[in-house]
Scaffold this motif. Structure first.
Motif, mmCIF file in Angstrom:
data_model
loop_
_atom_site.group_PDB
_atom_site.id
_atom_site.type_symbol
_atom_site.label_atom_id
_atom_site.label_comp_id
_atom_site.label_asym_id
_atom_site.label_seq_id
_atom_site.Cartn_x
_atom_site.Cartn_y
_atom_site.Cartn_z
ATOM 1 N N PRO A 186 0.838 -1.070 -0.100
ATOM 2 C CA PRO A 186 -0.098 0.040 0.081
ATOM 3 C C PRO A 186 0.976 1.328 0.068
ATOM 4 O O PRO A 186 1.905 1.173 -0.486
ATOM 5 C CB PRO A 186 -0.793 -0.116 1.340
ATOM 6 N N ARG A 187 0.492 2.378 0.575
ATOM 7 C CA ARG A 187 1.088 3.679 0.785
ATOM 8 C C ARG A 187 2.421 3.165 1.412
ATOM 9 O O ARG A 187 2.608 2.660 2.508
ATOM 10 C CB ARG A 187 0.307 4.551 1.535
ATOM 11 N N LEU A 188 3.550 3.805 0.463
ATOM 12 C CA LEU A 188 4.851 3.664 1.170
ATOM 13 C C LEU A 188 5.612 4.701 2.058
ATOM 14 O O LEU A 188 5.274 5.921 1.795
ATOM 15 C CB LEU A 188 5.932 3.406 -0.035
ATOM 16 N N GLN A 189 6.495 4.178 3.080
ATOM 17 C CA GLN A 189 7.054 5.096 3.763
ATOM 18 C C GLN A 189 8.513 4.690 3.753
ATOM 19 O O GLN A 189 8.936 3.940 3.453
ATOM 20 C CB GLN A 189 6.468 4.768 5.315
ATOM 21 N N ASP A 190 9.227 6.122 4.339
ATOM 22 C CA ASP A 190 10.699 5.682 4.481
ATOM 23 C C ASP A 190 10.989 5.668 5.808
ATOM 24 O O ASP A 190 10.907 6.540 6.855
ATOM 25 C CB ASP A 190 11.425 7.130 4.053
ATOM 26 N N LYS A 191 11.199 4.468 6.318
ATOM 27 C CA LYS A 191 11.507 3.953 7.748
ATOM 28 C C LYS A 191 12.534 2.762 7.598
ATOM 29 O O LYS A 191 12.440 2.082 6.796
ATOM 30 C CB LYS A 191 10.186 3.933 8.608
ATOM 31 N N PRO A 192 13.149 2.297 8.804
ATOM 32 C CA PRO A 192 13.944 1.279 8.934
ATOM 33 C C PRO A 192 13.356 0.087 8.672
ATOM 34 O O PRO A 192 12.111 0.169 9.310
ATOM 35 C CB PRO A 192 14.879 1.536 10.415
ATOM 36 N N VAL A 193 13.873 -0.959 8.444
ATOM 37 C CA VAL A 193 13.303 -2.367 8.287
ATOM 38 C C VAL A 193 12.992 -2.646 9.754
ATOM 39 O O VAL A 193 13.692 -2.670 10.657
ATOM 40 C CB VAL A 193 14.401 -3.343 7.413
ATOM 41 N N VAL B 169 -0.102 -11.810 2.317
ATOM 42 C CA VAL B 169 -1.371 -12.615 2.229
ATOM 43 C C VAL B 169 -0.940 -12.740 0.738
ATOM 44 O O VAL B 169 -1.163 -12.133 -0.298
ATOM 45 C CB VAL B 169 -2.505 -11.912 2.394
ATOM 46 N N VAL B 170 -0.814 -14.122 0.378
ATOM 47 C CA VAL B 170 -0.653 -14.620 -0.710
ATOM 48 C C VAL B 170 -2.103 -14.845 -1.541
ATOM 49 O O VAL B 170 -3.039 -15.364 -0.947
ATOM 50 C CB VAL B 170 -0.050 -16.232 -0.722
ATOM 51 N N GLY B 171 -2.057 -14.274 -2.619
ATOM 52 C CA GLY B 171 -3.501 -14.059 -3.469
ATOM 53 C C GLY B 171 -4.435 -13.029 -2.992
ATOM 54 O O GLY B 171 -5.569 -12.889 -3.193
ATOM 55 N N GLY B 172 -3.929 -12.061 -1.938
ATOM 56 C CA GLY B 172 -4.920 -11.182 -1.388
ATOM 57 C C GLY B 172 -4.240 -10.234 -0.647
ATOM 58 O O GLY B 172 -3.128 -9.776 -1.264
ATOM 59 N N PHE B 173 -4.659 -9.564 0.295
ATOM 60 C CA PHE B 173 -4.283 -8.428 0.859
ATOM 61 C C PHE B 173 -4.860 -8.277 2.217
ATOM 62 O O PHE B 173 -5.738 -8.509 2.480
ATOM 63 C CB PHE B 173 -4.654 -7.055 0.193
ATOM 64 N N PRO B 174 -3.645 -7.962 3.310
ATOM 65 C CA PRO B 174 -4.113 -7.791 4.554
ATOM 66 C C PRO B 174 -5.040 -6.819 4.823
ATOM 67 O O PRO B 174 -5.103 -5.816 4.332
ATOM 68 C CB PRO B 174 -2.707 -7.473 5.111
ATOM 69 N N GLY B 175 -5.890 -7.091 5.778
ATOM 70 C CA GLY B 175 -7.116 -5.952 6.187
ATOM 71 C C GLY B 175 -6.588 -4.940 6.969
ATOM 72 O O GLY B 175 -5.671 -4.876 7.809
ATOM 73 N N LYS B 176 -7.137 -3.546 6.709
ATOM 74 C CA LYS B 176 -6.651 -2.512 7.099
ATOM 75 C C LYS B 176 -5.337 -2.329 6.913
ATOM 76 O O LYS B 176 -4.656 -1.558 7.831
ATOM 77 C CB LYS B 176 -7.035 -2.592 8.531
ATOM 78 N N GLY B 177 -4.635 -3.071 6.057
ATOM 79 C CA GLY B 177 -3.228 -2.611 5.788
ATOM 80 C C GLY B 177 -2.950 -1.358 4.794
ATOM 81 O O GLY B 177 -3.042 -1.390 3.565
ATOM 82 N N ARG B 178 -2.762 -0.294 5.602
ATOM 83 C CA ARG B 178 -2.576 0.916 4.671
ATOM 84 C C ARG B 178 -1.292 1.555 4.525
ATOM 85 O O ARG B 178 -1.236 2.351 3.611
ATOM 86 C CB ARG B 178 -3.386 2.050 5.456
ATOM 87 N N LEU B 179 -0.254 1.096 5.258
ATOM 88 C CA LEU B 179 0.972 1.534 5.154
ATOM 89 C C LEU B 179 1.940 0.585 5.217
ATOM 90 O O LEU B 179 1.644 -0.612 5.828
ATOM 91 C CB LEU B 179 1.291 2.502 6.198
ATOM 92 N N ILE B 180 3.374 0.621 4.804
ATOM 93 C CA ILE B 180 4.358 -0.097 4.985
ATOM 94 C C ILE B 180 5.520 0.616 4.522
ATOM 95 O O ILE B 180 5.749 1.549 3.725
ATOM 96 C CB ILE B 180 4.383 -1.489 4.122
ATOM 97 N N GLY B 181 6.740 0.416 5.154
ATOM 98 C CA GLY B 181 7.944 1.035 4.926
ATOM 99 C C GLY B 181 8.505 0.238 3.647
ATOM 100 O O GLY B 181 8.455 -0.856 3.324
#
Length: 210
Positions: free
Chosen positions: A158-165, A172-184
């Protein structure tokens, strides 16, 4: 493993290179401008190419265990670049018989999130409309990858952020995590490297988010 990374100067690609080197892999980073790649380390080879000719980049993928791509548009004016450049990568990969390929797409291109409510679907719809040219490009790219002879995986953040790992995210293979709005971006790279050896991800789209 011997890995080749395309789009290595982008936010995700740069992190793939960094984390792969830290894990002890041999990495070939394919870039247009080597000066824009701040990552260094033993096991790194930097190859300059403009991705206009599959034959010219075949040496970068020959004999590799996997190819990972962070290629994509950075704005609406770049729409079309993901398909065009990925087509070059596919030509080189298939010519050299490399099986494993992982590419980055985006969450709105894949299935609705698990248990998505009306509000969440509405937000995704608004985002998709605002960036419709970019997502149309990614859909075409995904179709070309899916039609290839590779053991592909499409990673959809989803929306990308700049943050440490962190290493703490959901997939989720074949889908998408519920309420997953962000990730670095660093965690997208972490997920891609983890998925290289995951048989469940072969020929699948994988949603990844916090």
């Amino acid at each position: 493993m011997r890995l080749t990374v395309f789009g290595a100067t982008g936010g995700i690609g740069r992190e793939v290179v960094r984390q792969a080197l830290d894990a002890g892999h041999q990495v070939t980073a394919v870039v247009r401008d080597p000066a824009r790649l701040p990552v260094t380390g033993e096991g790194l080879e930097v190859f300059r190419a403009d991705l206009s000719d599959p034959a010219a980049v075949r040496p970068t993928v020959a004999g590799r265990d996997a190819v990972l791509s962070g290629l994509g548009a950075r704005s609406r004016k770049d729409a079309g670049i993901a398909t065009r450049l990925t087509r070059t990568v596919l030509g080189a990969v298939e010519a050299e018989g490399v099986r494993r390929l992982l590419v980055v797409s985006a969450a709105p291109v894949g299935p609705q999130p698990e248990g998505a409510g009306l509000l969440e679907r509405g937000v995704l719809g608004a985002v998709s409309l605002a960036l419709r040219d970019v997502y149309a490009d990614l859909r075409e790219m995904e179709a070309e990858v899916a039609g290839s002879a590779t053991d592909w995986t499409v990673v959809r953040p989803p929306r990308l952020q700049d943050k440490p790992v962190t290493g703490r995210y959901r997939t989720v293979v074949g889908g998408f995590p519920g309420k997953g709005r962000l990730i670095g971006r660093a965690d997208v790279a972490h997920a891609m490297l983890a998925l290289v050896a995951d048989p469940a991800a072969l020929k699948q789209g994988v949603g990844v988010a916090y």
